[in-house]
Design a protein around this motif. Sequence first.
Motif, short mmCIF file in Angstrom:
data_model
loop_
_atom_site.label_atom_id
_atom_site.label_comp_id
_atom_site.label_asym_id
_atom_site.label_seq_id
_atom_site.Cartn_x
_atom_site.Cartn_y
_atom_site.Cartn_z
N UNK B 165 -8.79 -10.29 -5.69
CA UNK B 165 -9.59 -9.31 -4.67
C UNK B 165 -11.15 -9.53 -4.68
N UNK B 166 -11.56 -10.64 -5.51
CA UNK B 166 -12.86 -10.78 -5.43
C UNK B 166 -13.42 -11.64 -4.29
N UNK B 167 -14.55 -11.53 -3.78
CA UNK B 167 -15.01 -12.17 -2.55
C UNK B 167 -14.86 -13.79 -2.74
N UNK B 168 -14.32 -14.35 -1.76
CA UNK B 168 -14.15 -15.88 -1.80
C UNK B 168 -15.40 -16.41 -1.89
N UNK B 169 -16.52 -16.01 -1.50
CA UNK B 169 -17.79 -16.66 -1.72
C UNK B 169 -18.46 -16.51 -3.17
#
Lengths: 334, 274
Positions: B165-169
């Motif tokens: 769920x964390x940002x891909x960036x």
Amino acid sequence: MTEFAARDAARAGVAASAPTPARPSRSWTEIGSEIGDRVYSWSIVGFASLVPILLLTIFVAVGVAAWPALRTFGFSFVTSSDWDPVAQHFGAAPAIYGTLVSSILALIIATPLALGVAVFLSEFAPPWLRQPVAFTVDLLAAVPSVIYGVWGMYVLVPVLRTHVMPFLRDTLHLGVLPLFSGVAYGPSMFAAGLILAIMCLPYISAVTREVLAAVPRSQREAALALGATRWEVIRDAVIPYARSGIIGGIMLGLGRALGETMAVTMLIGNRHEIAASLFAPGYTMASLIANEFSEATGDLHLSALMAVGFVLLLVTFLVNAAARWLVWQTARER
Amino acid sequence: MTGVVPNKSTGAGRPRASSPISGHPGAIVARQFSFWYGAKQALHEIDFAIQPRSITALIGPSGCGKSTFLRSINRLNELIPGVRREGGIELDGADVYDSSVDVVALRQRVGMVFQRWNPFPKSIYANVAYGPRINGVRDRHELDLIVETSLRRAALWEEVRDRLRESATSLSGGQQQRLCIARALANEPEVLLLDEPASALDPISTQRVEELLYELKQQLTVVIVTHNLQQAARISDNTAFFFLGRLVEAGPTDQIFTNPHEERTDAYVTGRFG
């Protein structure tokens, strides 16, 4: 030159050259450039602080002038609806309510329109159409607000009163909601919101157009290469990437709407009352000040108007702070 | 990651995918394909067959049409205004430029990974699930399964399983590039196009991507543009040398690198120009 001065100079020269005997003392050019650097750095610090200082003095000046009214009425100044110069009683709630409601109404109408215009211009319009339409939309921002006021009074308001308002209330049966009920006055919160929408539309759409154009091609290609349709590319890759910029544009439009005076004064009806219906007249802080300043009788009346200005300043300040925070939040989510 | 480190320079005897072109899905054949950007011709009558289930490397100096050719396979180039083409490119025997072809469906069959990793500013999960979602997969469990499978195939699952769920960036560059590969794989493509996928990666990440491609060619056709000749020699089965918009020579990688037929190919692979 006296003997002492010469001796001091010699001593100073010795002292200066003592740590580095190999090097001669600094040349005049070096000293000159160092002074230049200092002057430069102090002057830019000065220019940069000028703006916050200016803002602060405005706040202080308005605050000081507003103080008598704020002290007299206390918190009831922002909660009371009673604005009576004769009885020397002042409560600004209708104006505060009117400013907020007309601005929010403007944003509700303008935002989808502006986004649609921006998306069309940056993604769909044929190249030959882009420039003329973009120019026309930008031109909306250049129209003086008094022109909007006059146009609103003689064109928009009659149409609203005879067609739009009855249509919304009766034909669409929105009249069951308090917001769209009651007598269809021409000059009204609705008219003011509509004219404000037209006025903030160019700001929102110009900013949105810029941020959409700034979305990297790699983002579009990422979605395209996965089999996204043109619409899906815009919805899923372009707009989310540009989101914080778009919010910034909307807030810029909101700032414009909150402070707008002339056109709103001409269209909102200037009545000191919080009405549930958008079709009823209202008041805004800016139009209240504009209307009464020249004929303010007595110090307390003047101070009350200054207090309205102070509240308006605070509201715009808070809205901008909230906008900054929102932009920062969405930008950080990346 | 089981990690077969391919060592192509010494692996002359390794079996090669030599099945007939028409046998497996994922066979690409260019026929007299030419491409123009405005008045400038970028590709000249390319005739070229790409073997299914193998890695084909496109090499050559910059600006010689490798990327243009790659981007012609999934028709990504046709979005640039003023472009024109002649001839065709067949995928599984059907011309991708035929008027009956649905470009959206084509791009789902032909995945692509770019030089600069370009995940969406969304969660890791949402990135991988994007392709299936726009294809109409709505079922939660099915999506979960696709995401896990794709991330496993891209050798990224172990590193991100707890932070989907964390940002891909928030991932490192090498992880983001593997995420982009996973995102492409989620569509179950027959062909994977890679445009210099490792040129901006550090050596360790590059090695991971290379290992990954080596695994992937068991299931799909891999076409990779690279400026790194060692990389081409290490991982590819076949190599095509492009020069000034023409296909100079194509053939088994060993032959191209050790015994090229063309003088220009020889000069390029031995580093005398390029």
